[in-house]
Design a protein around this motif. Structure first.
Motif, PDB file in Angstrom:
ATOM      1  N   MET A 116      38.856  49.603  42.283  1.00  0.00           N
ATOM      2  CA  MET A 116      40.158  49.928  42.168  1.00  0.00           C
ATOM      3  C   MET A 116      40.513  50.781  40.857  1.00  0.00           C
ATOM      4  O   MET A 116      41.234  51.571  40.838  1.00  0.00           O
ATOM      5  CB  MET A 116      41.080  48.620  42.338  1.00  0.00           C
ATOM      6  N   ILE A 117      39.926  50.097  39.823  1.00  0.00           N
ATOM      7  CA  ILE A 117      40.075  50.785  38.551  1.00  0.00           C
ATOM      8  C   ILE A 117      39.429  52.206  38.431  1.00  0.00           C
ATOM      9  O   ILE A 117      39.849  53.254  38.012  1.00  0.00           O
ATOM     10  CB  ILE A 117      39.576  49.880  37.140  1.00  0.00           C
ATOM     11  N   LYS A 124      44.665  47.375  35.316  1.00  0.00           N
ATOM     12  CA  LYS A 124      43.835  46.215  35.354  1.00  0.00           C
ATOM     13  C   LYS A 124      44.747  44.878  36.149  1.00  0.00           C
ATOM     14  O   LYS A 124      44.284  44.089  36.889  1.00  0.00           O
ATOM     15  CB  LYS A 124      43.029  45.572  34.226  1.00  0.00           C
ATOM     16  N   ASP A 125      46.000  44.836  35.482  1.00  0.00           N
ATOM     17  CA  ASP A 125      46.843  43.539  36.145  1.00  0.00           C
ATOM     18  C   ASP A 125      47.054  43.891  37.389  1.00  0.00           C
ATOM     19  O   ASP A 125      47.136  42.939  38.392  1.00  0.00           O
ATOM     20  CB  ASP A 125      47.998  43.515  35.166  1.00  0.00           C
ATOM     21  N   GLU A 126      47.356  45.171  37.952  1.00  0.00           N
ATOM     22  CA  GLU A 126      47.786  45.364  39.126  1.00  0.00           C
ATOM     23  C   GLU A 126      46.449  45.399  40.088  1.00  0.00           C
ATOM     24  O   GLU A 126      46.653  44.788  41.246  1.00  0.00           O
ATOM     25  CB  GLU A 126      48.256  46.784  39.408  1.00  0.00           C
ATOM     26  N   ALA A 127      45.420  45.669  39.493  1.00  0.00           N
ATOM     27  CA  ALA A 127      44.244  45.434  40.350  1.00  0.00           C
ATOM     28  C   ALA A 127      43.708  43.723  40.605  1.00  0.00           C
ATOM     29  O   ALA A 127      43.588  43.429  41.773  1.00  0.00           O
ATOM     30  CB  ALA A 127      42.974  45.937  39.724  1.00  0.00           C
ATOM     31  N   MET A 128      44.026  43.173  39.580  1.00  0.00           N
ATOM     32  CA  MET A 128      43.865  41.641  39.686  1.00  0.00           C
ATOM     33  C   MET A 128      44.807  41.076  40.958  1.00  0.00           C
ATOM     34  O   MET A 128      44.342  39.993  41.424  1.00  0.00           O
ATOM     35  CB  MET A 128      44.105  41.118  38.495  1.00  0.00           C
ATOM     36  N   LYS A 129      46.020  41.579  40.804  1.00  0.00           N
ATOM     37  CA  LYS A 129      47.100  41.095  41.966  1.00  0.00           C
ATOM     38  C   LYS A 129      46.557  41.321  43.292  1.00  0.00           C
ATOM     39  O   LYS A 129      46.750  40.758  44.175  1.00  0.00           O
ATOM     40  CB  LYS A 129      48.381  41.786  41.425  1.00  0.00           C
ATOM     41  N   LYS A 130      45.987  42.512  43.345  1.00  0.00           N
ATOM     42  CA  LYS A 130      45.578  43.156  44.668  1.00  0.00           C
ATOM     43  C   LYS A 130      44.382  42.101  44.978  1.00  0.00           C
ATOM     44  O   LYS A 130      44.120  41.832  46.145  1.00  0.00           O
ATOM     45  CB  LYS A 130      45.150  44.382  44.631  1.00  0.00           C
ATOM     46  N   ALA A 131      43.389  41.703  44.197  1.00  0.00           N
ATOM     47  CA  ALA A 131      42.275  40.758  44.389  1.00  0.00           C
ATOM     48  C   ALA A 131      42.934  39.717  44.898  1.00  0.00           C
ATOM     49  O   ALA A 131      42.161  38.948  45.623  1.00  0.00           O
ATOM     50  CB  ALA A 131      41.329  40.989  43.259  1.00  0.00           C
ATOM     51  N   GLU A 132      43.883  39.164  44.066  1.00  0.00           N
ATOM     52  CA  GLU A 132      44.562  37.806  44.740  1.00  0.00           C
ATOM     53  C   GLU A 132      44.978  38.024  46.083  1.00  0.00           C
ATOM     54  O   GLU A 132      44.762  36.873  46.782  1.00  0.00           O
ATOM     55  CB  GLU A 132      45.462  37.334  43.874  1.00  0.00           C
ATOM     56  N   ALA A 167      39.051  46.540  49.203  1.00  0.00           N
ATOM     57  CA  ALA A 167      39.797  46.732  47.986  1.00  0.00           C
ATOM     58  C   ALA A 167      40.803  47.985  47.730  1.00  0.00           C
ATOM     59  O   ALA A 167      41.880  48.004  47.291  1.00  0.00           O
ATOM     60  CB  ALA A 167      38.888  46.520  46.536  1.00  0.00           C
ATOM     61  N   LEU A 168      40.068  48.962  48.451  1.00  0.00           N
ATOM     62  CA  LEU A 168      40.809  50.317  48.738  1.00  0.00           C
ATOM     63  C   LEU A 168      41.381  50.732  49.850  1.00  0.00           C
ATOM     64  O   LEU A 168      41.468  51.741  50.228  1.00  0.00           O
ATOM     65  CB  LEU A 168      39.539  51.430  48.146  1.00  0.00           C
TER      66      LEU A 168
END
Length: 334
Positions: A116-117, A124-132, A167-168
């Protein structure tokens, strides 16, 4: 317009003493929302075919003929850099033995947010929210993103890899035997989860497997591969209920049915052909119980059927062959 259109695709490996034609003149189509089951014995060319689609062949492998058309773009003519941009973002891969694909020295969450990055420049914080959110979709607790791979069970690793492949929001997922080495309960859970996610994302998938029962449970279309060639292709109910090719008939008789009377399973005797040698006539002839002289001569022509095709020299005698093979119409799919 088809999402993926393989047009007369052939792939060869260069060997020290010659060449091996691992994929021979393969044509098939995948539309939006399709789940294609690619089935066949080990060594029939399934993994080579999917690696050819996404340009991940080893250095001695090469697409020698045909085209891979994805969203009206010819992938096998793209540069290395342009193809790299397609992977993950538009086409993702769940590799064979995916449970061992996670890097043991990085936390799982870091590995999931990386594409994602890199591809979308997501903070990074948005990517982690998506991962959650992805972990919630695949049935894992979000707190497990902070764990290392060795802290996961086999089924959890498989779910994490599926989350990574989404992820994408790719349009096409290629899953190379994603349930190998999992017990039947976890396998069923994984397949149900994949179906749910594809429906939610309106995505398509190629599911590579040697298990006909998995195809019946999961797929909308099926392509039967033997000796580097797609020998039968069509809607899953059409192919599994009334197979046209003797090899497909043999695969069906080698798997038990959960309905109807109990029947003795029949294995297919012999071994697949040596693809480093020229094959004249039907490549299944040496193992086929219905072989005749004409099966060993010249090129076997394609026979078109509703929503599909098959290759057999005795195509006109298909109903009689099916009767001899004692094929029951007991398979059901989703």
């Amino acid at each position: 317009m088809a999402l993926l259109d393989l047009k007369n695709l052939s792939i060869e490996y260069k060997l020290s003493d010659g060449k091996l034609k691992a994929v021979d003149d393969v044509s098939l189509t995948i539309d939006n929302g399709d789940i294609l089951g690619l089935v066949g014995e080990s060594g029939c060319g399934k993994s080579t075919l999917i690696k050819g689609i996404i340009n991940l062949l080893p250095s001695n492998g090469k697409v020698t003929e045909g085209e891979v058309v994805f969203n009206d773009e010819v992938l096998n003519k793209l540069s290395v850099e342009d193809m790299r941009k397609k992977r993950w973002k538009e086409i993702s891969l769940i590799t064979q033995s995916a449970m061992n694909s996670l890097n043991p020295v990085y936390k799982v969450g870091k590995q999931i947010i990386e594409p994602m990055i890199e591809h979308d420049k997501t903070p990074k914080d948005e990517a982690m929210k998506k991962a959650e959110q992805l972990f919630e979709l695949v049935g894992l607790e979000k707190g497990r993103l902070q764990d290392y791979p060795h802290q996961y069970s086999g089924g959890m690793k498989q779910r994490a890899i599926i989350a990574m492949s989404l992820a994408l929001d790719p349009k096409l997922i290629i899953a190379d035997e994603p349930t190998t080495a999992l017990d039947v309960i976890v396998q069923s859970q994984i397949l149900e989860r994949i179906n749910m996610l594809l429906n939610q994302y309106d995505g398509s998938m190629i599911l590579v497997t040697h298990d006909i029962s998995v195809v019946a449970q999961t797929c909308t279309k099926v392509a039967v591969m033997y000796g580097g060639k797609i020998i039968e292709y069509g809607d899953v109910n059409q192919v599994l209920k009334r197979p046209n090719h003797p090899y497909t008939m043999g695969l069906k008789n080698a798997f038990p049915s959960l309905v109807g009377d109990k029947k003795e399973l029949i294995s297919i005797e012999g071994t697949p052909p040596d693809l480093s040698k020229e094959i004249i006539g039907c490549r299944f002839a040496e193992r086929c119980p219905f072989v005749q002289g004409k099966c060993r001569k010249g090129e076997i022509k394609k026979t078109s059927v509703k929503n599909g095709y098959f290759y057999c020299a005795r195509a006109e005698e298909r109903d009689e062959l099916m009767k001899q093979a004692d094929i029951p119409s007991t398979w059901e799919s989703n």
